[in-house]
Write a protein that holds these residues in place. Structure first.
Motif, short mmCIF file in Angstrom:
data_model
loop_
_atom_site.label_atom_id
_atom_site.label_comp_id
_atom_site.label_asym_id
_atom_site.label_seq_id
_atom_site.Cartn_x
_atom_site.Cartn_y
_atom_site.Cartn_z
N ASP A 296 12.58 -6.27 2.40
CA ASP A 296 11.38 -5.56 2.88
C ASP A 296 10.49 -5.15 1.70
O ASP A 296 9.27 -5.33 1.74
CB ASP A 296 11.77 -4.32 3.69
CG ASP A 296 12.37 -4.67 5.04
OD1 ASP A 296 11.97 -5.69 5.62
OD2 ASP A 296 13.25 -3.93 5.51
N LEU A 297 11.10 -4.61 0.65
CA LEU A 297 10.32 -4.23 -0.52
C LEU A 297 9.66 -5.44 -1.14
O LEU A 297 8.50 -5.38 -1.56
CB LEU A 297 11.23 -3.55 -1.56
CG LEU A 297 11.44 -2.04 -1.47
CD1 LEU A 297 12.27 -1.57 -2.65
CD2 LEU A 297 10.11 -1.30 -1.41
N LEU B 7 11.74 -8.22 -9.98
CA LEU B 7 13.06 -8.11 -9.38
C LEU B 7 13.80 -6.89 -9.91
O LEU B 7 14.56 -6.25 -9.18
CB LEU B 7 13.86 -9.39 -9.66
CG LEU B 7 15.23 -9.51 -9.01
CD1 LEU B 7 15.11 -9.42 -7.49
CD2 LEU B 7 15.91 -10.81 -9.43
N ASP B 8 13.54 -6.55 -11.15
CA ASP B 8 14.21 -5.39 -11.75
C ASP B 8 13.83 -4.11 -11.03
O ASP B 8 14.67 -3.21 -10.85
CB ASP B 8 13.85 -5.27 -13.23
CG ASP B 8 14.51 -6.36 -14.07
OD1 ASP B 8 15.47 -6.98 -13.58
OD2 ASP B 8 14.05 -6.59 -15.20
N ASN C 128 0.85 -1.18 0.00
CA ASN C 128 0.00 0.00 0.00
C ASN C 128 0.89 1.24 0.00
O ASN C 128 1.70 1.44 0.91
CB ASN C 128 -0.90 -0.01 1.24
CG ASN C 128 -1.95 1.08 1.21
OD1 ASN C 128 -1.71 2.17 0.69
ND2 ASN C 128 -3.11 0.81 1.77
N LEU C 129 0.74 2.08 -1.01
CA LEU C 129 1.58 3.26 -1.15
C LEU C 129 1.11 4.43 -0.29
O LEU C 129 1.82 5.44 -0.17
CB LEU C 129 1.63 3.70 -2.62
CG LEU C 129 2.36 2.74 -3.56
CD1 LEU C 129 2.09 3.12 -5.01
CD2 LEU C 129 3.85 2.74 -3.28
N GLU D 55 6.87 10.41 -9.92
CA GLU D 55 6.34 9.84 -11.16
C GLU D 55 6.92 8.45 -11.42
O GLU D 55 6.60 7.52 -10.76
CB GLU D 55 6.62 10.80 -12.32
CG GLU D 55 5.97 12.18 -12.14
CD GLU D 55 4.46 12.11 -11.93
OE1 GLU D 55 3.82 11.20 -12.51
OE2 GLU D 55 3.93 12.95 -11.19
N ASP D 56 7.81 8.34 -12.34
CA ASP D 56 8.33 7.05 -12.80
C ASP D 56 9.16 6.38 -11.69
O ASP D 56 10.39 6.40 -11.71
CB ASP D 56 9.18 7.28 -14.06
CG ASP D 56 9.57 5.97 -14.72
OD1 ASP D 56 8.85 4.98 -14.54
OD2 ASP D 56 10.61 5.97 -15.40
N ASN D 57 8.47 5.77 -10.72
CA ASN D 57 9.12 5.27 -9.52
C ASN D 57 9.07 3.74 -9.46
O ASN D 57 7.99 3.15 -9.58
CB ASN D 57 8.44 5.86 -8.28
CG ASN D 57 9.22 5.59 -7.01
OD1 ASN D 57 9.31 4.47 -6.56
ND2 ASN D 57 9.79 6.66 -6.43
N PRO D 58 10.21 3.07 -9.26
CA PRO D 58 10.21 1.60 -9.25
C PRO D 58 9.41 1.00 -8.09
O PRO D 58 8.87 -0.10 -8.22
CB PRO D 58 11.70 1.25 -9.13
CG PRO D 58 12.34 2.47 -8.56
CD PRO D 58 11.56 3.63 -9.11
N VAL D 59 9.34 1.70 -6.95
CA VAL D 59 8.55 1.19 -5.83
C VAL D 59 7.07 1.20 -6.19
O VAL D 59 6.33 0.24 -5.91
CB VAL D 59 8.80 2.03 -4.55
CG1 VAL D 59 7.88 1.56 -3.42
CG2 VAL D 59 10.25 1.94 -4.14
N ARG D 60 6.62 2.27 -6.83
CA ARG D 60 5.22 2.36 -7.27
C ARG D 60 4.91 1.22 -8.25
O ARG D 60 3.86 0.58 -8.16
CB ARG D 60 4.97 3.72 -7.90
CG ARG D 60 3.51 4.03 -8.18
CD ARG D 60 3.35 5.46 -8.69
NE ARG D 60 3.79 6.43 -7.71
CZ ARG D 60 3.05 6.84 -6.69
NH1 ARG D 60 1.83 6.36 -6.52
NH2 ARG D 60 3.52 7.75 -5.84
N LYS D 61 5.81 0.97 -9.17
CA LYS D 61 5.60 -0.11 -10.15
C LYS D 61 5.58 -1.47 -9.45
O LYS D 61 4.75 -2.33 -9.76
CB LYS D 61 6.70 -0.08 -11.21
CG LYS D 61 6.66 1.14 -12.12
CD LYS D 61 7.83 1.11 -13.09
CE LYS D 61 7.84 2.34 -13.98
NZ LYS D 61 9.02 2.35 -14.89
#
Length: 321
Positions: A230-231, A263-264, A155-156, A249-255
């Motif tokens: 953890d992620l 994994l990427d 949950n973000l 915006e273009d955030n790997p955690v959000r994706k």
């Protein structure tokens, strides 16, 4: 300062805690004995029982009760780790296979339950009502923290304050259980007990913040578990919260949290955090919490234990694993 030097005022008694932990495996059920021996072996830093013993050094050092309580604190801590590993399906902790990995989820949950009961029995043996109530309150608080983490997985919609609340419940509660119980069992005046509660609470928050930093900057060998775990579990820690803030915006955690896979994305989040000012910012926050915890220690009697508490705060924000 090395932990051995910090622990020096209570090392002899910490060795007695180790003896008691080993003796808990001496039960007449071989399978349970094997589980207890494996889970209680000396593989951690033993910070929590040390806090109990150090906090008891300022007034009437009642060794019998303090040994019971220091053992109870470590047993309770161990139980929470075993349950955590079962909940998270974790295969490795401190570089060794988890109870969950070796024996399965059912055995891990039941062993954790057994250890919760053992910790409660040890606490009750002090016959100190404050310590007994504190044990129950701490177990409830930790459980709330676990539920909080479970309900907010992937949950973000979490920020700094919610993070601090969660680590206060999951980690800091056990730290100040250690300091409060040690002070109470030594017949400390209430003003001194409150100083040690403040110390334990803030030290626990700082300790968890550094743990969360190391989850991004450590190595698997240092951590005893995969980097970025953890992620991967959907847990939003402070470095990741700041990464979301800095890259809206273009955030790997959000994706990652949207797809619950990738994994990427974990690797990219680790790289971005390592190459930003986020790590320094998180270390500064941890250092501020340690300073807040230590600010009133000067009001306690000046002895070697007080110096150890100050040195332990310095250690927490400089440790690498």
């Amino acid at each position: 300062m090395e932990l051995s030097a910090i622990y020096e005022p209570v090392q002899e008694d910490l060795d007695k805690v180790e003896d008691r932990l080993r003796s808990l495996g001496q039960v007449d059920f071989p399978h349970l004995s094997e589980l207890l021996d494996y889970s209680l072996k000396n593989s951690g830093k033993r910070i929590r029982p040390v806090l109990t013993l150090l906090s008891g050094k300022f007034y009437d050092y009642n060794l019998d009760n303090l040994l019971l309580m220091a053992t109870a604190v470590e047993v309770l801590h161990t139980a929470t780790l075993i349950h955590d590993d079962a909940i998270d399906n974790s295969l490795v902790r401190r570089g060794s296979p988890t109870v969950y990995k070796l024996w399965g989820a059912e055995e891990a949950v039941l062993l954790g339950d057994y250890l919760f009961a053992e910790a409660g029995a040890l606490t009750a043996s002090t016959q100190n009502l404050r310590a007994i109530k504190l044990f129950a309150d701490t177990l409830k608080t930790i459980s709330r923290g676990e539920l909080n983490q479970a309900f907010y997985a992937f949950n973000l919609e979490q920020g700094y304050q919610q993070y601090i609340q969660r680590v206060s419940q999951k980690t800091a509660a056990l730290f100040f259980m250690a300091t409060e119980s040690g002070a109470a069992l030594s017949q400390a005046p209430e003003e001194s007990i409150q100083i040690l509660i403040e110390y334990g609470h803030n030290l626990g928050i700082a300790f968890q913040i550094v743990d969360d930093i190391l989850d991004f900057i450590g190595t698997e060998e240092e951590l005893g578990k995969p980097v970025g775990s953890d992620l991967a579990q959907g847990t939003l820690t402070l470095p990741a919260i700041f990464l979301l803030r800095d890259y809206p915006e273009d955030n790997p955690v959000r994706k990652l949290f949207s797809n619950r896979d990738g994994l990427d994305n974990i690797k990219l989040a680790i790289e971005l955090i390592r190459n930003s000012s986020i790590i320094d910012e998180c270390y500064q926050i941890a250092s501020d919490y340690c300073a807040k915890g230590c600010r009133n220690l000067k009001l306690l009697p000046d002895n070697a234990s007080r110096q150890s508490l100050i040195a332990l705060a310095d250690y927490v924000v400089s440790r690498k694993r």
